[in-house]
Design a protein around this motif. Sequence first.
Motif, PDB file in Angstrom:
ATOM      1  N   ILE A   2      -6.316  75.846 -56.620  1.00  0.00           N
ATOM      2  CA  ILE A   2      -6.713  75.552 -55.249  1.00  0.00           C
ATOM      3  C   ILE A   2      -8.185  75.907 -55.067  1.00  0.00           C
ATOM      4  O   ILE A   2      -8.673  76.908 -55.594  1.00  0.00           O
ATOM      5  CB  ILE A   2      -5.838  76.350 -54.269  1.00  0.00           C
ATOM      6  CG1 ILE A   2      -4.468  75.692 -54.166  1.00  0.00           C
ATOM      7  CG2 ILE A   2      -6.474  76.472 -52.884  1.00  0.00           C
ATOM      8  CD1 ILE A   2      -3.489  76.473 -53.346  1.00  0.00           C
ATOM      9  N   THR A   3      -8.900  75.071 -54.310  1.00  0.00           N
ATOM     10  CA  THR A   3     -10.314  75.314 -54.050  1.00  0.00           C
ATOM     11  C   THR A   3     -10.550  75.522 -52.561  1.00  0.00           C
ATOM     12  O   THR A   3     -10.172  74.681 -51.745  1.00  0.00           O
ATOM     13  CB  THR A   3     -11.183  74.139 -54.537  1.00  0.00           C
ATOM     14  OG1 THR A   3     -11.033  73.999 -55.951  1.00  0.00           O
ATOM     15  CG2 THR A   3     -12.651  74.378 -54.221  1.00  0.00           C
ATOM     16  N   LEU A   4     -11.160  76.654 -52.215  1.00  0.00           N
ATOM     17  CA  LEU A   4     -11.593  76.931 -50.859  1.00  0.00           C
ATOM     18  C   LEU A   4     -13.108  76.818 -50.806  1.00  0.00           C
ATOM     19  O   LEU A   4     -13.795  77.172 -51.763  1.00  0.00           O
ATOM     20  CB  LEU A   4     -11.191  78.342 -50.424  1.00  0.00           C
ATOM     21  CG  LEU A   4      -9.702  78.696 -50.468  1.00  0.00           C
ATOM     22  CD1 LEU A   4      -9.497  80.141 -50.023  1.00  0.00           C
ATOM     23  CD2 LEU A   4      -8.887  77.753 -49.602  1.00  0.00           C
ATOM     24  N   ALA A   5     -13.625  76.314 -49.683  1.00  0.00           N
ATOM     25  CA  ALA A   5     -15.071  76.218 -49.507  1.00  0.00           C
ATOM     26  C   ALA A   5     -15.496  77.042 -48.305  1.00  0.00           C
ATOM     27  O   ALA A   5     -14.763  77.153 -47.315  1.00  0.00           O
ATOM     28  CB  ALA A   5     -15.495  74.757 -49.315  1.00  0.00           C
ATOM     29  N   LEU A   6     -16.678  77.637 -48.406  1.00  0.00           N
ATOM     30  CA  LEU A   6     -17.288  78.368 -47.300  1.00  0.00           C
ATOM     31  C   LEU A   6     -18.307  77.463 -46.643  1.00  0.00           C
ATOM     32  O   LEU A   6     -19.210  76.955 -47.308  1.00  0.00           O
ATOM     33  CB  LEU A   6     -17.999  79.621 -47.810  1.00  0.00           C
ATOM     34  CG  LEU A   6     -17.224  80.926 -47.892  1.00  0.00           C
ATOM     35  CD1 LEU A   6     -18.150  82.019 -48.394  1.00  0.00           C
ATOM     36  CD2 LEU A   6     -16.648  81.318 -46.539  1.00  0.00           C
ATOM     37  N   ALA A   7     -18.173  77.266 -45.334  1.00  0.00           N
ATOM     38  CA  ALA A   7     -19.096  76.400 -44.617  1.00  0.00           C
ATOM     39  C   ALA A   7     -19.647  77.135 -43.404  1.00  0.00           C
ATOM     40  O   ALA A   7     -19.106  78.141 -42.963  1.00  0.00           O
ATOM     41  CB  ALA A   7     -18.383  75.122 -44.184  1.00  0.00           C
ATOM     42  N   ALA A 102      -9.317  73.391 -48.549  1.00  0.00           N
ATOM     43  CA  ALA A 102      -9.414  73.943 -47.200  1.00  0.00           C
ATOM     44  C   ALA A 102     -10.787  74.572 -47.051  1.00  0.00           C
ATOM     45  O   ALA A 102     -11.454  74.893 -48.041  1.00  0.00           O
ATOM     46  CB  ALA A 102      -8.319  74.970 -46.942  1.00  0.00           C
ATOM     47  N   ILE A 103     -11.207  74.742 -45.802  1.00  0.00           N
ATOM     48  CA  ILE A 103     -12.560  75.223 -45.526  1.00  0.00           C
ATOM     49  C   ILE A 103     -12.511  76.445 -44.628  1.00  0.00           C
ATOM     50  O   ILE A 103     -11.791  76.462 -43.619  1.00  0.00           O
ATOM     51  CB  ILE A 103     -13.392  74.114 -44.847  1.00  0.00           C
ATOM     52  CG1 ILE A 103     -13.503  72.906 -45.785  1.00  0.00           C
ATOM     53  CG2 ILE A 103     -14.788  74.620 -44.477  1.00  0.00           C
ATOM     54  CD1 ILE A 103     -14.023  71.652 -45.106  1.00  0.00           C
ATOM     55  N   LEU A 104     -13.265  77.472 -45.000  1.00  0.00           N
ATOM     56  CA  LEU A 104     -13.473  78.631 -44.151  1.00  0.00           C
ATOM     57  C   LEU A 104     -14.818  78.457 -43.464  1.00  0.00           C
ATOM     58  O   LEU A 104     -15.859  78.445 -44.125  1.00  0.00           O
ATOM     59  CB  LEU A 104     -13.462  79.932 -44.955  1.00  0.00           C
ATOM     60  CG  LEU A 104     -12.093  80.529 -45.310  1.00  0.00           C
ATOM     61  CD1 LEU A 104     -11.380  79.666 -46.346  1.00  0.00           C
ATOM     62  CD2 LEU A 104     -12.247  81.944 -45.851  1.00  0.00           C
ATOM     63  N   ARG A 304      -4.905  83.581 -45.034  1.00  0.00           N
ATOM     64  CA  ARG A 304      -4.491  82.614 -44.025  1.00  0.00           C
ATOM     65  C   ARG A 304      -4.841  81.191 -44.438  1.00  0.00           C
ATOM     66  O   ARG A 304      -4.087  80.255 -44.182  1.00  0.00           O
ATOM     67  CB  ARG A 304      -5.128  82.957 -42.677  1.00  0.00           C
ATOM     68  CG  ARG A 304      -4.297  84.000 -41.931  1.00  0.00           C
ATOM     69  CD  ARG A 304      -4.742  84.274 -40.535  1.00  0.00           C
ATOM     70  NE  ARG A 304      -4.912  83.102 -39.707  1.00  0.00           N
ATOM     71  CZ  ARG A 304      -5.381  83.168 -38.462  1.00  0.00           C
ATOM     72  NH1 ARG A 304      -5.699  84.334 -37.933  1.00  0.00           N
ATOM     73  NH2 ARG A 304      -5.530  82.072 -37.738  1.00  0.00           N
ATOM     74  N   ALA A 305      -5.986  81.031 -45.092  1.00  0.00           N
ATOM     75  CA  ALA A 305      -6.384  79.694 -45.545  1.00  0.00           C
ATOM     76  C   ALA A 305      -5.378  79.143 -46.552  1.00  0.00           C
ATOM     77  O   ALA A 305      -4.982  77.975 -46.485  1.00  0.00           O
ATOM     78  CB  ALA A 305      -7.780  79.727 -46.147  1.00  0.00           C
ATOM     79  N   VAL A 306      -4.949  79.981 -47.474  1.00  0.00           N
ATOM     80  CA  VAL A 306      -4.054  79.515 -48.543  1.00  0.00           C
ATOM     81  C   VAL A 306      -2.595  79.446 -48.083  1.00  0.00           C
ATOM     82  O   VAL A 306      -1.914  78.439 -48.282  1.00  0.00           O
ATOM     83  CB  VAL A 306      -4.185  80.420 -49.782  1.00  0.00           C
ATOM     84  CG1 VAL A 306      -3.113  80.090 -50.826  1.00  0.00           C
ATOM     85  CG2 VAL A 306      -5.575  80.260 -50.405  1.00  0.00           C
ATOM     86  N   PHE A 307      -2.111  80.511 -47.452  1.00  0.00           N
ATOM     87  CA  PHE A 307      -0.690  80.570 -47.118  1.00  0.00           C
ATOM     88  C   PHE A 307      -0.340  79.839 -45.815  1.00  0.00           C
ATOM     89  O   PHE A 307       0.766  79.311 -45.682  1.00  0.00           O
ATOM     90  CB  PHE A 307      -0.223  82.021 -47.047  1.00  0.00           C
ATOM     91  CG  PHE A 307      -0.289  82.733 -48.372  1.00  0.00           C
ATOM     92  CD1 PHE A 307       0.302  82.194 -49.495  1.00  0.00           C
ATOM     93  CD2 PHE A 307      -0.970  83.936 -48.501  1.00  0.00           C
ATOM     94  CE1 PHE A 307       0.249  82.836 -50.728  1.00  0.00           C
ATOM     95  CE2 PHE A 307      -1.034  84.593 -49.722  1.00  0.00           C
ATOM     96  CZ  PHE A 307      -0.427  84.040 -50.839  1.00  0.00           C
TER      97      PHE A 307
END
Length: 390
Positions: A2-7, A102-104, A304-307
């Motif tokens: 899984i890839t999360l991005a910081l924006a 998903a994006i944080l 929270r982003a992942v789950f």
Amino acid sequence: MITLALAGKPNCGKSTFFKAATMAQVEIANYPFTTIDANHGVAYVRTTCPCKTLGIEGCTQCHDGVRFVPVAFVDVAGLVPDAHKGRGLGNQFLDNLREADAILHVVDASGATDAEGNPVEPGSHDPRGDVTFLKFEMTMWVHGILAKHWARLQRQAQQKTFDAYEGVAGVLAGLGITYEEVKEVAAELDLDLRRASEEDLVPLCERLLEMTKPVIFVANKMDMAPDALIDEMKEMGGIPTSAAAELALRMAADGGFITYLPGDTSFAIKPDAKLSTPQRAALEKLQGLVEKYEGTGVQQALNRAVFDLLNQIVVYPVEDEHRFTDKQGRVLPDAFLMKKGSTPKDLAFRVHTEIGEGFLYAVDARTGMRIKESTELKDGDIIKIVSTRK
């Protein structure tokens, strides 16, 4: 993975958040566009290892029952208003979001940076306005991509054999948007793509992004913001954080000065820690912050982003269902993030394509019972896969 991005806009604390989450060496400075090229690293979500509840001895994959599961993490360049038109590093920024699941969205809750990311007097900028700006920029960016092709798609739509959903999905395939998603959203909006104008495409793009690039916003620098504002941002769905506090705690833990795991709601200064008076005072101040907010918020945001946003569970594949080990005797060696609703056969394919292709059945290691390939997996399941392939 899984890839999360910081924006977020420049200078809101993204790079500090990224370093705190990954402990990677990145440049942190008090001016816009510190990050020019995307930083890539590995962050971790926190969960409870089954070894504790089951009383399994010999697990070396967790920290006293706390398990950390890796996810890819990307810190992209800061975003400024009209980025979708190419302002700032907009096109590069938005292009880097293609790979994100998903994006944080990091917001400077202290109000110490203006809309462009320039430092201003704390509290002089209203951070609530920053919350909606990312969504608008992303929507208009995707709309711009689709609008470039719309005249061609409209001409093709005159042909009876042309599938408008397929045409839109083809244009947006690079964003991971599928035919089924386009069809679902168009029906939800009661939008006839064959007759839609470019303006009609804006809500389509907005809804597609909500489905494929969900966003959670992080109210960073919470310790510098008024409590009333933090409460309001929490009501808006934000997660109060202090990336700087998390970074300081992780560095102190690495230095052997404190006992702390990411996501803990408290920490302890080690009795034998050799600290100067200013260092001890700084840690005591951090203790007050962590206790007040029940943590720094960084690990909570990742979890929270992942789950929650991505609806993931953690599943543990093993080869020996009695000892909960692999062939080498390692206890609970792997932890996989899986979408809620996944089945044992899905897990088999995640372990290895050939194992999935040769799938026979699975065993729930907790009960010792054979389970069907269509059984829905639960968070914390320990599963043995039986396959014709090894």
